[in-house]
Design a protein around this motif. Structure first.
Motif: not given
Length: 91
Positions: A67-75
């Motif tokens: 389950y998704r807990i958030g978002w962040r930019p890909t590295t």
């Protein structure tokens, strides 16, 4: 009348790449249990994506058991800092 091509469906990716996806999900679960979260970048760092698979198969990793807990930019440089999901393995 020109016939439009239909986009590749999730089931198409899952059928063609089921062995890779099974291993990717195991890696993702292991990372999630160890670190408390996981992203597609984490999984690809460990096992990469075979050249014969379409890159959209990466999104199928988390369709089962996470389950998704958030978002962040890909590295990953080829991702151009687009936002990716941060996931946690289901208990």
């Amino acid at each position: 009348m020109k016939e439009e091509k239909s986009p590749l469906s999730r089931s198409t990716f899952e059928n063609k790449a089921q062995d890779w996806l099974m291993q990717a999900r195991k890696v993702a679960r292991d990372i999630s249990h160890r670190d408390g979260m996981v992203t597609s970048d984490d999984v690809l760092e460990v096992m990469g994506l075979p050249k014969h698979y379409h890159h959209n198969v990466i999104g199928c990793i988390f369709h089962e058991g996470f389950y998704r807990i958030g978002w962040r930019p890909t590295t990953r440089p080829q991702g151009h800092s687009r936002m990716i999901g941060v996931w946690k393995a289901a208990p």
